[in-house]
Design a protein around this motif. Structure first.
Motif: not given
Length: 193
Positions: A126-134, A152-167
């Motif tokens: 997951s990446i959250v950031g300002f358009r100008n900075w990115l 990246l000049a942003a909040l860049d977080l790994p996600l646990n794909s075992n917990d974060q999944q769907g179809w």
């Protein structure tokens, strides 16, 4: 004709934000009619049609539409960029509100086809950031940055794909329109960029 009717029904709904319960029923019924005429029964096998950048026209996903309910931030365009050869999906939402603080929220996922229409989706980053900075201008310009190993000049977080999944079921696909349904019962209607 039904595809035209569907596009007409969603035209004034601001991606579903303005949809009333009656609107949602009409859109759902029209979507089912369009899905019944799906010209691409194996979308994951049709990589030329499936691949590319898609802009969200409508969704019934209340969690996605909730991004627009903040008094400070409003939801801009939402894209789903599919790279079938790498089995990657880039979800990118543009947000705006306070001047000069326009942002981007992006979630990267890996997918594995399970049937001709269904893919298991594993959310990985997951990446959250300002358009100008990115230095963000468009999804096609931004994705190479996401693929790069440079920070990246942003909040860049790994996600646990075992917990974060769907179809995700792709129920209609032609050259310029895609309809999909998610594991939470959400309907997604997208147009090729």
């Amino acid at each position: 004709m039904t595809k035209t009717e569907l596009l007409g029904a969603i035209a004034g709904l601001n991606r579903g934000i303005l949809a009333s319960p009656r609107d949602r029923k009409i859109v759902a019924a029209l979507a089912k009619q369009v899905e019944a005429a799906n010209p691409t029964p194996d979308p994951f096998g049709a990589v030329d049609k499936l691949g590319g950048d898609w802009r969200l026209l409508y969704t019934s996903s209340q969690s996605l539409l909730a991004l627009d309910r903040s008094p400070v931030v409003k939801l801009g365009n939402i894209y789903q960029c599919i790279r079938p050869q790498q089995q990657l999906i880039y979800n990118i939402a543009e947000v705006y509100g306070v001047p000069l603080l326009e942002g981007v929220i992006s979630v990267l996922a890996r997918f594995e086809p399970r049937t001709e229409q269904r893919a298991q989706v594993y959310f990985e980053r997951s990446i959250v950031g300002f358009r100008n900075w990115l230095n963000y201008y468009s999804p096609s310009q931004f994705i190479p940055q996401l693929q790069s190993s440079r920070p990246l000049a942003a909040l860049d977080l790994p996600l646990n794909s075992n917990d974060q999944q769907g179809w995700l079921d792709i129920t209609y696909l032609d050259q310029d329109l895609r309809i999909a349904r998610g594991n939470e019962g959400s309907l997604f209607i997208l147009a090729r960029v």
